[in-house]
Design a protein around this motif. Structure first.
Motif: not given
Length: 108
Positions: A34-36, A41-42, A23-26, A16-19
């Motif tokens: 985590x998805x951006x 992403x990771x 992020x979306x999570x699944x 959240x700080x970086x983007x």
């Protein structure tokens, strides 16, 4: 396999700080992804973080102590790295930096 919820919280806040947005999570692979902008992403599997990295960063990041190719079936997955151990126990946001740097410095 469960995932480390404290690590998930740190990664979520770091992303959240970086983007600038959560992020979306699944839930995937028995862990959390985590998805951006709809792209992975990771993720977290157990107490390890994994990050998708770009081809320019792959060699450099995979050479860090504790980093390595991620695999689920005995075969490495292209450009998906296990993060170094220090990203889990070290400074807040280090795992996000690993992910961000692996994507050429951009998570947007």
């Amino acid at each position: 396999m469960a995932f480390d919820t404290d690590l998930a919280l740190r990664v979520r806040e770091g992303l959240r700080t970086v983007s600038g947005a959560l992020p979306d999570e699944k839930r995937m692979f028995g862990g959390l992804c985590f998805m951006i902008a709809g792209n992975m992403c990771c993720g977290i599997l157990g107490d390890r973080m994994m990050a998708r990295v770009g081809p320019q960063s792959h060699e450099r990041l995979s050479a860090e102590p504790g980093a390595g190719e991620m695999d689920f079936t005995g075969r490495p997955i292209n450009r998906l790295l296990k993060s170094p151990l220090r990203t889990q126990r070290g400074l807040k946001g280090a795992a996000v930096v690993f992910c961000r740097d692996g994507q050429g410095g951009s998570l947007s």
